[in-house]
Each structure stands twice: as C-alpha cells, then as structure tokens.
Design an enzyme around this catalytic site. Structure first.
Site, PDB file in Angstrom:
ATOM      1  N   LYS A 231       0.843  -1.209   0.000  1.00 50.05           N
ATOM      2  CA  LYS A 231       0.000   0.000   0.000  1.00 50.05           C
ATOM      3  C   LYS A 231       0.871   1.248   0.000  1.00 50.05           C
ATOM      4  O   LYS A 231       0.536   2.236  -0.637  1.00 50.05           O
ATOM      5  CB  LYS A 231      -0.910   0.024   1.232  1.00 50.05           C
ATOM      6  CG  LYS A 231      -2.033  -0.991   1.162  1.00 50.05           C
ATOM      7  CD  LYS A 231      -2.930  -0.850   2.378  1.00 50.05           C
ATOM      8  CE  LYS A 231      -3.953  -1.956   2.442  1.00 50.05           C
ATOM      9  NZ  LYS A 231      -4.711  -1.951   3.693  1.00 50.05           N
TER      10      LYS A 231
ATOM     11  N   HIS B 104       1.018  -7.460  17.496  1.00 50.52           N
ATOM     12  CA  HIS B 104       0.069  -8.573  17.377  1.00 50.52           C
ATOM     13  C   HIS B 104      -0.449  -9.021  18.728  1.00 50.52           C
ATOM     14  O   HIS B 104       0.236  -8.953  19.744  1.00 50.52           O
ATOM     15  CB  HIS B 104       0.644  -9.761  16.594  1.00 50.52           C
ATOM     16  CG  HIS B 104       2.084 -10.079  16.879  1.00 50.52           C
ATOM     17  ND1 HIS B 104       2.519 -10.627  18.057  1.00 50.52           N
ATOM     18  CD2 HIS B 104       3.175  -9.908  16.125  1.00 50.52           C
ATOM     19  CE1 HIS B 104       3.825 -10.800  17.996  1.00 50.52           C
ATOM     20  NE2 HIS B 104       4.262 -10.351  16.837  1.00 50.52           N
TER      21      HIS B 104
END
Ligand SMILES: CC(C)(COP(=O)(O)OP(=O)(O)OC[C@H]1O[C@@H](n2cnc3c(N)ncnc32)[C@H](O)[C@@H]1OP(=O)(O)O)[C@@H](O)C(=O)NCCC(=O)NCCS
Length: 135
Positions: free
Chosen positions: A81, A121
């Site tokens: 991206k 995470h």
C-alpha cells in the site's frame, strides 16, 4: 487548493510538496487464525510462497508462530500500500535490528526505497504500518 493547504506558492512550499511526494504510508490488519488454521508442518509450500526462509525460521522459534507470521504478512501488505505497486510477497523480506522490525524490498526494478515499519500482534489480530520513502 494547493495554496490553501501549503500557503502561497514559493520555492519553500514547492520543496515541501516535492518532499511529500516521495513518501507513502500503508497499514494492514490480519486475522491470526488464517495462519493458525494452516500449520507450517502441514503445508510448508503455502508458507514458502509467502515468506522468505529467514522469516520462516524467525516465526517458528516462537510457541505461537501464527501471530508472528500474521505480523509479517501484514507488514508485506502494508508495504504494498505504501508504494502503491503490485509486488510478490517474496520481494519483501522482514528482519530485525536490536529486536526492532526492518524491511527490505528485493525487487530493484520497482525503484529504491527506505522504509519505517511497526508491527503489533495479539491473540486474534496482527497489524503493521509502513512508511516508505522513494530515494
Ligand atoms: C518492544 C515492546 C514494546 C513490544 O511490545 P509487545 O506488546 O510485547 O508486542 P507487540 O505485539 O505490540 O509487538 C510485537 C512486535 O513488536 C516489534 N518489536 C519488538 N521489539 C521492538 C522494539 N524495541 N521497538 C519497536 N518494535 C519492536 C516486533 O516486530 C514484534 O513482532 P515480531 O517479533 O513478530 O516481529 C515490548 O517488548 C517492550 O516494552 N520491551 C521492553 C523495552 C524495549 O524497548 N526493549 C528493546 C530493547 S532493544
């Protein structure tokens, strides 16, 4: 519109605009379950299409490799991206420097970039943000 954001055109504002054009940002979130459902031991070919050997070795050191794989996967998607180009997962290699994540783009045909990356995470999700600078 440009003047409204950056003030009246001058060599200083043009430099600012040019500088920003070299930067990109990308973010991605990944469901850790995607990697929990397919264990490396059961389907190594799946992992080898997505991750470099060094990345696989790193993640398998942990008792919960899926979280680390998901973080690395998020990192590769976020990098895509940030540079707005299609790349292969294996073009991107993540590693660590003093435990901080670092990323490299192996496909030099896409141009030269510098990257900043941050990964996080938890049990269910992994996220990564990448800032790219075209050099
Ligand atoms: C670094 C720290 C904030 C990570 O927080 P956490 O809640 O345990 O973990 P998160 O899920 O948010 O993030 C994990 C990811 O953070 C990244 N990370 C680890 N250490 C890092 C650091 N020092 N700086 C930036 N990112 C770091 C890694 O990419 C890691 O994922 P990976 O191992 O799968 O690549 C935490 O371990 C900490 O406070 N450590 C002690 C202080 C410190 O900075 N030590 C570094 C010594 S050089």
């Amino acid at each position: 519109m440009f003047d409204r954001w950056f003030g009246k055109s001058s060599s200083k504002t043009i430099t600012k605009k040019t500088m920003l054009e070299n930067f990109g940002i990308g973010i991605d979130i990944v469901d850790v379950q995607r990697f929990e459902k397919i264990k490396f031991q059961d389907k190594p070919t799946f992992y080898k299409k997505l991750f470099c050997q060094s990345e696989i070795k790193y993640c398998l050191k942990y008792k919960n490799p899926a979280q680390h794989f998901a973080g690395k996967f998020a990192c590769k998607e976020a990098l895509k991206k940030s540079i707005k180009k299609q790349i292969s997962f294996l073009d991107v290699e993540t590693s660590h420097h003093n435990s901080r994540p670092v990323i490299r783009l192996h496909n030099t045909k896409l141009g030269k970039y510098r990257f900043l990356v941050s990964i996080s995470h938890e049990k269910e999700f992994a996220v990564a943000v990448v800032i790219s600078e075209k050099i």
